[in-house]
Design an enzyme around this catalytic site. Structure first.
Site, mmCIF file in Angstrom:
data_model
loop_
_atom_site.group_PDB
_atom_site.id
_atom_site.type_symbol
_atom_site.label_atom_id
_atom_site.label_comp_id
_atom_site.label_asym_id
_atom_site.label_seq_id
_atom_site.Cartn_x
_atom_site.Cartn_y
_atom_site.Cartn_z
ATOM 1 N N HIS A 108 121.173 35.213 51.534
ATOM 2 C CA HIS A 108 119.772 36.146 51.513
ATOM 3 C C HIS A 108 120.075 37.329 52.097
ATOM 4 O O HIS A 108 119.879 38.621 51.493
ATOM 5 C CB HIS A 108 118.596 35.323 52.279
ATOM 6 C CG HIS A 108 118.269 34.101 51.519
ATOM 7 N ND1 HIS A 108 118.450 33.391 50.425
ATOM 8 C CD2 HIS A 108 117.948 33.124 52.371
ATOM 9 C CE1 HIS A 108 118.174 32.336 50.234
ATOM 10 N NE2 HIS A 108 117.745 31.959 51.241
ATOM 11 N N LYS B 203 121.887 27.409 47.169
ATOM 12 C CA LYS B 203 122.679 27.772 48.045
ATOM 13 C C LYS B 203 122.742 26.920 49.206
ATOM 14 O O LYS B 203 121.799 26.229 49.494
ATOM 15 C CB LYS B 203 122.392 29.260 48.345
ATOM 16 C CG LYS B 203 120.797 29.494 48.817
ATOM 17 C CD LYS B 203 120.475 29.637 50.176
ATOM 18 C CE LYS B 203 120.882 28.754 51.113
ATOM 19 N NZ LYS B 203 119.792 28.530 51.924
ATOM 20 N N LYS C 16 112.264 37.390 45.131
ATOM 21 C CA LYS C 16 110.903 37.952 45.438
ATOM 22 C C LYS C 16 110.370 39.070 45.040
ATOM 23 O O LYS C 16 111.255 40.150 44.955
ATOM 24 C CB LYS C 16 111.075 37.941 47.324
ATOM 25 C CG LYS C 16 111.490 36.561 47.940
ATOM 26 C CD LYS C 16 111.431 36.796 49.320
ATOM 27 C CE LYS C 16 111.627 35.093 49.836
ATOM 28 N NZ LYS C 16 110.740 34.318 49.890
ATOM 29 N N LYS D 23 115.699 31.038 63.834
ATOM 30 C CA LYS D 23 114.602 30.333 63.816
ATOM 31 C C LYS D 23 113.886 30.076 65.194
ATOM 32 O O LYS D 23 114.501 30.198 66.219
ATOM 33 C CB LYS D 23 115.180 28.761 63.341
ATOM 34 C CG LYS D 23 115.666 28.984 61.993
ATOM 35 C CD LYS D 23 115.299 27.771 61.258
ATOM 36 C CE LYS D 23 115.639 27.764 59.694
ATOM 37 N NZ LYS D 23 114.958 28.200 58.798
ATOM 38 N N GLU E 291 112.043 33.894 61.960
ATOM 39 C CA GLU E 291 111.122 32.761 61.478
ATOM 40 C C GLU E 291 110.736 32.182 62.981
ATOM 41 O O GLU E 291 111.390 32.013 63.859
ATOM 42 C CB GLU E 291 111.802 31.920 60.866
ATOM 43 C CG GLU E 291 112.207 32.211 59.347
ATOM 44 C CD GLU E 291 113.027 31.126 58.649
ATOM 45 O OE1 GLU E 291 112.344 30.629 57.653
ATOM 46 O OE2 GLU E 291 114.216 30.884 59.018
#
Ligand code: BG6
Length: 472
Positions: A248, A156, A190, A338, A224
């Site tokens: 996602h 992706k 996951k 991030k 993150e």
């Protein structure tokens, strides 16, 4: 889905990795293949050929793998014997001919026509060239209809916007059959994301409450602490919404809101997800202004590969709604960033307050809402938050929770790495965990107008401090 009886050992396979010295190989693929090898789940006849532009000899490539392998020792040395290397440029058709010779040599040694899995672990701007050259060089032709299948695995994001994704899809459709194409979204592999399906559809308790009458809000986050490491150039051409939002977050949204599949067949599950993704409304300029936030962390522009005047977002928050009877009016919040002060991926379901609400005191409107939290990372688990009486004479309440954490119930080794799930399924030809082309197009239809609005400056890019909770 997940046909566990079919073992990989009888599928002689060569995995060809384009971008074999890149970040993905280092962080995800190498550890997963090593783990599969150690646990004996790989085919008995198995080889990996790395293809990348670095001019390395076989010995030097194995040294690179050794340096980056998560473990060392004799077993790893044995493992490395399965790898060979093809230096080459993605644009150069001659390098594909050389790759073809290597494949032929391995087939000859095994005395069989092996299956070939071509993995594109490269930035999206190379996809078209690689697809064209693979097809031109005849490498993706199976030996016969019955023997030696060939498949392509694509990372992706698939395309960079709707138009590019459609163009790419058209090209892919001409060169390969749909059953040969595996579009990756590693979040679907996951354990905790797969468990969303089990939690929702193997338990009867919540499913009747799973709608606008009982659920007030859904929040999906990937936050993150880390930054971009060596991925400046790649990331800057995308920004956060393309990097994790279009794929996602929307795939998790589809899992958490879709209707129950009638079976676990890949097509049935993909169909249910598609029904949801098609119900994401196209945002108007006004909605983009009101319902989206985008930010960039301080210092981002100094990263190698990032343009000095970059407008790419490293953070976003988007509020949307699903236009279907089950979810009409329920806000869905998607957030990712991030260099934040938290590392977590989770889905939170907030239930509506009880009506009437005898335990709600005036002025405490926000109290007494149950929440259900799916924690995908780092502490994987599920918790349900409810209210309980504090012991004593008064009828006072406080929040408590019922929870399940994987680390308390299973040993760490039981958690299969996401890429191991994906590789196993691609070997087996099970497409459940790979979004269909229709899903990908529906996701772009939602994301595209937001990106275009941002480009025009609707919702300005806000700079935020590193190690903070994002833009104010
Ligand atoms: C990748 C993105 O797809 O997902 C990365 O390109 C992101 O930028 C990563 O960090 C998050 O995945 P995980 O599995 O580490 O949560």
């Amino acid at each position: 889905m997940k046909n566990h009886e079919r073992k990989l050992e009888n599928f002689p396979t060569i995995l060809i990795i384009f971008g074999a010295t890149g970040d993905l190989m280092e962080r995800k693929l190498l550890p997963s293949i090593l783990h599969m090898w150690e646990t004996g789940v790989l085919p008995k006849m198995f080889r990996v050929i790395g293809f990348a532009k670095e001019n390395l000899t076989q010995k030097e490539y194995r040294a690179w793998l050794r340096k980056n392998a998560p473990k060392k020792g004799k077993r790893v040395e044995d493992f490395l014997q399965n790898f060979s290397y093809q230096p080459g440029f993605f644009e150069n058709i001659e390098n594909y001919a050389e790759l073809g010779k290597k494949l032929g040599y391995i087939d000859g040694k095994f005395r069989i026509c092996t299956n070939k899995l071509f993995y594109l672990a490269v930035p999206p701007n190379y996809y078209e060239t690689i697809f064209q050259n693979l097809a031109k060089s005849g490498l993706t032709k199976p030996c016969s209809p019955k023997e030696g299948w060939t498949r392509v695995l694509v990372e992706k994001p698939f395309g960079q916007d709707l138009e590019k994704a459609q163009k790419l899809d058209l090209l892919l459709g001409k060169l390969f059959k749909e059953i040969q194409i595996f579009r990756i979204d590693h979040y679907l592999a996951k354990e905790t994301v797969l468990n969303l399906l089990v939690f929702r559809f193997a338990n009867s308790v919540f499913e009747n409450l799973w709608n606008k009458d009982f659920i007030e809000k859904i929040t999906i986050k990937i936050l993150e602490k880390s930054g971009l490491e060596k991925r400046g150039l790649f990331y800057d051409s995308l920004g956060a919404l393309r990097d994790v939002g279009q794929n996602h977050l929307l795939q998790m949204l589809a899992f958490i809101t879709m209707d129950a599949p009638l079976t676990l067949d890949p097509e049935e599950i993909r169909k249910r997800k598609l029904e949801i993704l098609k119900r994401l409304p196209k945002m108007t300029q006004n909605e983009i202004k009101k319902n989206t936030v985008r930010g960039q962390y301080q210092g981002y522009k100094e990263i190698e590969g990032v343009k000095p005047n970059s407008q790419s977002e490293t953070y976003f928050k988007v509020k949307t709604f699903l236009d279907n009877p089950r979810w009409k009016g329920v806000p869905i919040i998607l957030e990712s960033g991030k260099k934040l002060n938290k590392y977590l991926s989770e889905i939170e379901i907030t239930f509506r307050q009880t009506t009437p609400c005898p335990f709600c005191k005036t002025g405490e409107k926000e109290r007494h809402k149950n929440t259900l939290l799916f924690q995908i990372q780092p502490k994987e688990g599920i918790s349900f938050c409810f209210f309980s009486k504090i012991p004593g004479h008064k009828m006072e309440t406080e929040e408590k929770d019922l929870h399940f954490f994987y680390q308390e119930s299973y040993r760490k080794e039981r958690m299969l790495p996401d890429y191991e799930h994906l590789l196993t399924d691609a070997f087996l030809g099970d497409q459940t965990l790979f979004p269909s082309t229709k899903e990908i197009m529906a996701s772009w239809k939602f994301v595209d107008p937001i990106l275009k609005g941002w480009q025009k400056g609707i919702s300005p890019l806000k700079i935020y401090k590193q190690n903070s909770s994002g833009p104010k």
